[in-house]
Design a protein around this motif. Structure first.
Motif, PDB file in Angstrom:
ATOM      1  N   UNK A 204      30.182  39.420  46.595  1.00 37.57           N
ATOM      2  CA  UNK A 204      31.122  39.191  47.683  1.00 37.57           C
ATOM      3  C   UNK A 204      30.496  39.050  49.033  1.00 37.57           C
ATOM      4  N   UNK A 205      29.189  38.965  49.150  1.00 39.02           N
ATOM      5  CA  UNK A 205      28.556  38.832  50.458  1.00 39.02           C
ATOM      6  C   UNK A 205      27.259  38.076  50.346  1.00 39.02           C
ATOM      7  N   UNK A 206      26.732  37.609  51.462  1.00 35.76           N
ATOM      8  CA  UNK A 206      25.464  36.877  51.460  1.00 35.76           C
ATOM      9  C   UNK A 206      25.556  35.641  50.605  1.00 35.76           C
ATOM     10  N   UNK A 207      24.506  35.377  49.808  1.00 34.83           N
ATOM     11  CA  UNK A 207      24.502  34.197  48.969  1.00 34.83           C
ATOM     12  C   UNK A 207      25.610  34.239  47.925  1.00 34.83           C
ATOM     13  N   UNK A 208      25.957  35.486  47.461  1.00 36.20           N
ATOM     14  CA  UNK A 208      27.007  35.588  46.473  1.00 36.20           C
ATOM     15  C   UNK A 208      28.334  35.076  46.988  1.00 36.20           C
TER      16      UNK A 208
ATOM     17  N   UNK B 201      45.462  29.305  51.842  1.00 32.78           N
ATOM     18  CA  UNK B 201      44.788  28.216  52.554  1.00 32.78           C
ATOM     19  C   UNK B 201      44.178  27.243  51.566  1.00 32.78           C
ATOM     20  N   UNK B 202      43.802  26.071  52.061  1.00 36.97           N
ATOM     21  CA  UNK B 202      43.144  25.074  51.231  1.00 36.97           C
ATOM     22  C   UNK B 202      41.729  25.549  50.916  1.00 36.97           C
ATOM     23  N   UNK B 203      41.339  25.425  49.647  1.00 34.97           N
ATOM     24  CA  UNK B 203      40.063  25.971  49.204  1.00 34.97           C
ATOM     25  C   UNK B 203      38.979  24.916  48.995  1.00 34.97           C
ATOM     26  N   UNK B 204      39.379  23.645  49.036  1.00 34.13           N
ATOM     27  CA  UNK B 204      38.389  22.591  48.841  1.00 34.13           C
ATOM     28  C   UNK B 204      37.720  22.733  47.492  1.00 34.13           C
ATOM     29  N   UNK B 205      36.397  22.749  47.477  1.00 30.42           N
ATOM     30  CA  UNK B 205      35.662  22.864  46.217  1.00 30.42           C
ATOM     31  C   UNK B 205      35.134  24.279  45.993  1.00 30.42           C
ATOM     32  N   UNK B 206      35.755  25.259  46.621  1.00 28.21           N
ATOM     33  CA  UNK B 206      35.311  26.647  46.532  1.00 28.21           C
ATOM     34  C   UNK B 206      35.388  27.169  45.099  1.00 28.21           C
ATOM     35  N   UNK B 207      34.333  27.858  44.680  1.00 23.23           N
ATOM     36  CA  UNK B 207      34.301  28.509  43.374  1.00 23.23           C
ATOM     37  C   UNK B 207      34.840  29.929  43.524  1.00 23.23           C
ATOM     38  N   UNK B 208      35.668  30.347  42.563  1.00 25.76           N
ATOM     39  CA  UNK B 208      36.390  31.616  42.681  1.00 25.76           C
ATOM     40  C   UNK B 208      36.240  32.440  41.408  1.00 25.76           C
ATOM     41  N   UNK B 209      36.054  33.745  41.589  1.00 26.19           N
ATOM     42  CA  UNK B 209      36.136  34.711  40.492  1.00 26.19           C
ATOM     43  C   UNK B 209      37.341  35.598  40.760  1.00 26.19           C
ATOM     44  N   UNK B 210      38.282  35.602  39.839  1.00 28.23           N
ATOM     45  CA  UNK B 210      39.512  36.381  39.968  1.00 28.23           C
ATOM     46  C   UNK B 210      39.269  37.803  39.470  1.00 28.23           C
ATOM     47  N   UNK B 211      39.851  38.781  40.155  1.00 27.60           N
ATOM     48  CA  UNK B 211      39.766  40.177  39.722  1.00 27.60           C
ATOM     49  C   UNK B 211      41.173  40.711  39.485  1.00 27.60           C
ATOM     50  N   UNK B 212      41.381  41.337  38.328  1.00 26.09           N
ATOM     51  CA  UNK B 212      42.650  41.988  38.003  1.00 26.09           C
ATOM     52  C   UNK B 212      42.339  43.347  37.382  1.00 26.09           C
ATOM     53  N   UNK B 213      43.356  44.160  37.177  1.00 29.45           N
ATOM     54  CA  UNK B 213      43.084  45.484  36.624  1.00 29.45           C
ATOM     55  C   UNK B 213      42.971  45.478  35.106  1.00 29.45           C
ATOM     56  N   UNK B 214      43.971  44.890  34.410  1.00 30.01           N
ATOM     57  CA  UNK B 214      43.973  44.905  32.946  1.00 30.01           C
ATOM     58  C   UNK B 214      44.286  43.515  32.401  1.00 30.01           C
TER      59      UNK B 214
ATOM     60  N   UNK C 271      28.302  41.032  35.810  1.00 36.14           N
ATOM     61  CA  UNK C 271      27.986  40.149  34.688  1.00 36.14           C
ATOM     62  C   UNK C 271      28.671  38.803  34.839  1.00 36.14           C
ATOM     63  N   UNK C 272      29.914  38.796  35.332  1.00 33.01           N
ATOM     64  CA  UNK C 272      30.614  37.531  35.550  1.00 33.01           C
ATOM     65  C   UNK C 272      29.845  36.653  36.523  1.00 33.01           C
ATOM     66  N   UNK C 273      29.354  37.265  37.596  1.00 32.07           N
ATOM     67  CA  UNK C 273      28.592  36.510  38.593  1.00 32.07           C
ATOM     68  C   UNK C 273      27.265  36.040  38.014  1.00 32.07           C
TER      69      UNK C 273
ATOM     70  N   UNK D 294      27.816  33.100  35.540  1.00 30.77           N
ATOM     71  CA  UNK D 294      28.456  31.862  35.987  1.00 30.77           C
ATOM     72  C   UNK D 294      27.848  31.274  37.251  1.00 30.77           C
ATOM     73  N   UNK D 295      27.040  32.040  37.954  1.00 32.07           N
ATOM     74  CA  UNK D 295      26.476  31.556  39.204  1.00 32.07           C
ATOM     75  C   UNK D 295      24.975  31.779  39.194  1.00 32.07           C
ATOM     76  N   UNK D 296      24.231  30.777  38.878  1.00 33.34           N
ATOM     77  CA  UNK D 296      22.792  30.900  38.667  1.00 33.34           C
ATOM     78  C   UNK D 296      22.050  31.387  39.906  1.00 33.34           C
TER      79      UNK D 296
END
Length: 233
Positions: free
Chosen positions: A104-108, A176-189, A89-91, A94-96
């Motif tokens: 986590x793979x391919x276009x995602x 490392x340097x991420x530039x303009x990379x979009x990130x989704x963080x995952x945590x447990x709680x 759902x997060x993806x 937030x990512x059309x």
């Protein structure tokens, strides 16, 4: 046949349900039925949108604590089945241009990196494994080891919201340097959001942009207080 195999295995390797301690099953049918993801949306103090799969209470709480603190790595798949819908759902939200089936793979992967909050060195030495990495692996979700823990922090479980924020301040750096990379963080709680906010700070410092976070559980609020999660790093 399946039940017969389970009964035979229980004789060789005694086990009890991680949710209710019923003997001879790693997770009994009743507890398994209660582990159903119903993703809800929350926000951290720094306004990171968090998609949480379930409330962190009852069976969910017991299973997650057994997984983290009692070496019950046999629960990784059960927890993966909870996390995956929240991350999907997060993806999707937030990512059309992301297909939810390619987490986590391919276009995602091109659209957003999946980055797990790292466990502390102390916790890793105690457990011998990184819980989030096991859950993500069980879910078949590719993630990037972008964050590294660099600060020794105190246990969070008895700290209030402000104390937690101070405790984890400066705890992570990007590898490392991420530039303009979009990130989704995952945590447990999700408890107060301090850990996710610190992870987001480290990612932003490396040029990345955090577009969302996903967690297995969230601790429900009761009035002005929150039921702080036990056994947290």
């Amino acid at each position: 046949m399946r039940e017969a195999v389970r009964d035979a295995w229980a004789v060789v390797m005694p086990v009890e349900c991680a949710g209710c301690e019923t003997p001879d099953r790693a997770l009994c049918p009743e507890c398994a039925r209660s582990l159903v993801a119903v993703p809800t949306i929350h926000s951290t103090p720094q306004h990171v949108r968090v998609y949480a799969a379930v409330r962190y209470e009852a069976v969910v709480r017991r299973v997650l604590l057994a997984f983290k603190n009692q070496h019950r790595t046999d629960q990784a798949r059960s927890l993966a089945r909870l996390l995956a819908p929240a991350l999907h759902r997060a993806i999707a939200d937030t990512t059309a241009d992301t297909n939810a089936e390619s987490i986590g793979g391919g276009r995602g992967e091109a659209a957003a990196l999946i980055v797990a909050v790292p466990t502390s060195k102390r916790a890793f030495r105690s457990r011998g494994y990184d819980p989030l990495k096991l859950v993500l692996g069980a879910a078949g979700i590719r993630h990037q080891p972008i964050l590294r823990a660099v600060k020794k922090t105190a246990s969070q479980k008895h700290l209030g919201a402000q104390q937690r924020a101070i405790n984890v301040q400066g705890a992570f750096v990007a590898t490392r340097w991420l530039g303009s990379t979009r990130v989704i963080i995952v945590d447990d709680v999700l408890t107060t959001g301090a850990t996710i906010d610190e992870a987001a700070r480290a990612i932003s410092a490396a040029g990345g942009t955090v577009i969302a976070a996903a967690t297995i559980g969230f601790t429900p609020r009761t009035g002005a207080s929150r039921d702080f999660a036990s056994g947290e790093d």
